[in-house]
Design a protein around this motif. Structure first.
Motif, mmCIF file in Angstrom:
data_model
loop_
_atom_site.group_PDB
_atom_site.id
_atom_site.type_symbol
_atom_site.label_atom_id
_atom_site.label_comp_id
_atom_site.label_asym_id
_atom_site.label_seq_id
_atom_site.Cartn_x
_atom_site.Cartn_y
_atom_site.Cartn_z
ATOM 1 N N SER A 46 0.764 6.884 -13.019
ATOM 2 C CA SER A 46 -0.271 5.953 -12.557
ATOM 3 C C SER A 46 -0.113 4.633 -13.307
ATOM 4 C CB SER A 46 -1.664 6.551 -12.815
ATOM 5 O OG SER A 46 -1.846 7.724 -12.046
ATOM 6 N N LEU A 47 0.034 3.532 -12.554
ATOM 7 C CA LEU A 47 0.334 2.233 -13.150
ATOM 8 C C LEU A 47 -0.729 1.208 -12.787
ATOM 9 C CD1 LEU A 47 4.154 2.267 -12.345
ATOM 10 C CD2 LEU A 47 3.103 2.585 -14.588
ATOM 11 N N ASN A 48 -1.200 0.492 -13.787
ATOM 12 C CA ASN A 48 -2.240 -0.518 -13.612
ATOM 13 C C ASN A 48 -1.606 -1.839 -13.181
ATOM 14 O OD1 ASN A 48 -4.371 -2.442 -14.096
ATOM 15 N ND2 ASN A 48 -5.388 -0.845 -15.299
ATOM 16 N N VAL A 49 -2.152 -2.443 -12.158
ATOM 17 C CA VAL A 49 -1.565 -3.692 -11.652
ATOM 18 C C VAL A 49 -2.016 -4.912 -12.458
ATOM 19 C CG1 VAL A 49 -1.492 -2.679 -9.356
ATOM 20 C CG2 VAL A 49 -3.386 -4.188 -9.946
ATOM 21 N N GLY A 50 -2.990 -4.745 -13.339
ATOM 22 C CA GLY A 50 -3.443 -5.864 -14.153
ATOM 23 C C GLY A 50 -4.305 -6.841 -13.361
ATOM 24 N N HIS A 51 -4.445 -8.055 -13.869
ATOM 25 C CA HIS A 51 -5.292 -9.062 -13.231
ATOM 26 C C HIS A 51 -4.453 -10.239 -12.728
ATOM 27 C CE1 HIS A 51 -9.025 -7.163 -14.512
ATOM 28 N NE2 HIS A 51 -8.490 -7.006 -15.703
ATOM 29 N N CYS A 52 -4.548 -10.521 -11.433
ATOM 30 C CA CYS A 52 -3.914 -11.709 -10.861
ATOM 31 C C CYS A 52 -4.570 -11.994 -9.515
ATOM 32 C CB CYS A 52 -2.402 -11.547 -10.732
ATOM 33 S SG CYS A 52 -1.858 -10.235 -9.618
ATOM 34 N N ALA A 53 -4.473 -13.215 -9.054
ATOM 35 C CA ALA A 53 -5.280 -13.649 -7.908
ATOM 36 C C ALA A 53 -4.551 -13.638 -6.571
ATOM 37 C CB ALA A 53 -5.822 -15.053 -8.172
ATOM 38 N N GLY A 180 -6.975 -2.218 -10.320
ATOM 39 C CA GLY A 180 -6.166 -1.511 -9.343
ATOM 40 C C GLY A 180 -5.123 -0.660 -10.045
ATOM 41 N N VAL A 181 -5.040 0.593 -9.674
ATOM 42 C CA VAL A 181 -4.061 1.512 -10.264
ATOM 43 C C VAL A 181 -3.355 2.256 -9.132
ATOM 44 C CG1 VAL A 181 -3.703 3.539 -11.719
ATOM 45 C CG2 VAL A 181 -5.413 1.823 -12.373
ATOM 46 N N HIS A 182 -2.040 2.132 -9.056
ATOM 47 C CA HIS A 182 -1.301 2.821 -7.995
ATOM 48 C C HIS A 182 -0.579 4.051 -8.542
ATOM 49 C CE1 HIS A 182 2.755 1.446 -9.179
ATOM 50 N NE2 HIS A 182 2.261 0.233 -9.353
ATOM 51 N N THR A 183 -0.519 5.077 -7.698
ATOM 52 C CA THR A 183 0.205 6.304 -8.025
ATOM 53 C C THR A 183 1.036 6.679 -6.806
ATOM 54 O OG1 THR A 183 -1.727 7.013 -9.322
ATOM 55 C CG2 THR A 183 0.005 8.645 -8.923
ATOM 56 N N LEU A 184 2.345 6.522 -6.934
ATOM 57 C CA LEU A 184 3.256 6.801 -5.824
ATOM 58 C C LEU A 184 3.995 8.101 -6.088
ATOM 59 C CD1 LEU A 184 4.595 5.769 -3.160
ATOM 60 C CD2 LEU A 184 6.346 4.719 -4.617
ATOM 61 N N GLY A 185 3.875 9.045 -5.162
ATOM 62 C CA GLY A 185 4.542 10.332 -5.317
ATOM 63 C C GLY A 185 6.014 10.277 -4.950
ATOM 64 N N ARG A 186 6.664 11.395 -5.115
ATOM 65 C CA ARG A 186 8.073 11.522 -4.769
ATOM 66 C C ARG A 186 8.250 11.581 -3.246
ATOM 67 N NH1 ARG A 186 9.516 16.397 -9.101
ATOM 68 N NH2 ARG A 186 9.168 15.138 -10.996
ATOM 69 N N LEU A 187 9.427 11.236 -2.789
ATOM 70 C CA LEU A 187 9.776 11.442 -1.384
ATOM 71 C C LEU A 187 10.085 12.925 -1.207
ATOM 72 C CD1 LEU A 187 10.526 10.295 1.446
ATOM 73 C CD2 LEU A 187 12.874 10.141 0.595
ATOM 74 N N VAL A 188 9.370 13.588 -0.306
ATOM 75 C CA VAL A 188 9.519 15.030 -0.116
ATOM 76 C C VAL A 188 9.963 15.310 1.321
ATOM 77 C CG1 VAL A 188 8.367 17.266 -0.228
ATOM 78 C CG2 VAL A 188 7.684 15.444 -1.803
ATOM 79 N N CYS A 189 11.025 16.098 1.474
ATOM 80 C CA CYS A 189 11.522 16.462 2.798
ATOM 81 C C CYS A 189 11.565 17.977 2.931
ATOM 82 C CB CYS A 189 12.926 15.904 3.024
ATOM 83 S SG CYS A 189 12.994 14.096 3.140
ATOM 84 N N THR A 190 11.209 18.465 4.117
ATOM 85 C CA THR A 190 11.233 19.902 4.370
ATOM 86 C C THR A 190 11.869 20.186 5.727
ATOM 87 O OG1 THR A 190 9.027 19.849 5.389
ATOM 88 C CG2 THR A 190 9.129 20.291 3.033
#
Length: 233
Positions: A46-53, A180-190
């Motif tokens: 989970s990564l914080n985007v910080g402050h920007c306009a 804002g905090v984004h969390t991007l998962g892995r690419l999963v294929c089945t």
């Protein structure tokens, strides 16, 4: 039993584009129980985007431990592929008053504005927009509701034609109360693509396991035809 579980979920080397051709083999996470293959990347925490306009003032490239050629090959061989994404927000909208502040880039670098499902027609939406239960009924995402609350948009992108996510872009977090905090998962294929009927192209032949360059018989418009297949390309 612990050993048995660990053997069912572990890292393996695979070569989706064909053994001895194309790009080098890739190291992936295999879940033998679900039959899924996951491709790791460098932004899974989970990564914080910080402050920007400004729009897209925070921009992060997503780097996978696989070449894009191998990723595309794996997706073509798979029945379905998906990638989960979550954005925890407070006064940090994706869009506001018709202005786009956040988007993600697909495997070709194109901007995409949907955060769940399969929607490549440029329409901005999240899972709550699909389910019609967003915090603000007039919005397509929870984060687009400008209310003093910690909100979240959590979805799974399922379009094999544009995955994986290669860059994340966010903006309008300049207020002290914005976050804002984004969390991007892995690419999963089945699953494995099944070919119905006779092969009609070199790609069909590749899908069923052929990798040796040469002449092959494929089904043409009215009869079997001989074609030269160069699988290295």
């Amino acid at each position: 039993s612990v050993v048995a579980v660990s053997l069912k979920k572990r890292m393996h080397w695979i070569d989706p584009d064909g053994q001895g051709v194309g790009d080098d083999p890739i190291y992936v996470y295999c879940d033998m129980t679900s039959g899924s293959t996951s491709i790791l990347h460098d932004s899974e925490s989970s990564l914080n985007v910080g402050h920007c306009a400004d729009a897209g003032c925070y921009s992060r490239s997503i780097n996978y431990n696989s070449s894009m050629g191998q990723i595309k090959a794996l997706m073509e061989l798979s029945t379905e592929c998906h990638q989960p994404i979550r954005y925890d927000c407070n006064y940090a909208p994706f869009e506001s008053n018709g202005v786009v502040y956040s988007w993600w880039n697909d495997r070709e670098g194109n901007a995409q504005y949907f955060w769940a499902g399969s929607n490549t027609d440029g329409v901005h939406t999240c899972q709550c927009g699909i389910d019609a239960n967003c915090v603000d009924p007039a919005a397509k995402c929870n984060c687009d509701a400008l209310v003093p609350l910690q909100l979240v948009d959590d979805g799974v992108i399922t379009d094999k034609n544009v995955l994986p996510v290669t860059r994340l872009n966010f903006g309008r977090t300049q207020l002290e109360t914005s976050s804002g905090v984004h969390t991007l998962g892995r690419l999963v294929c089945t699953g494995s693509v099944t070919l119905t009927g006779l092969p009609k192209s070199c790609q069909d032949l590749w899908l069923i396991g052929h990798t040796l360059n040469g002449f092959y018989s494929v089904m043409g418009s009215a009869k079997m035809e001989s074609v030269y297949c160069e699988f290295t390309k």
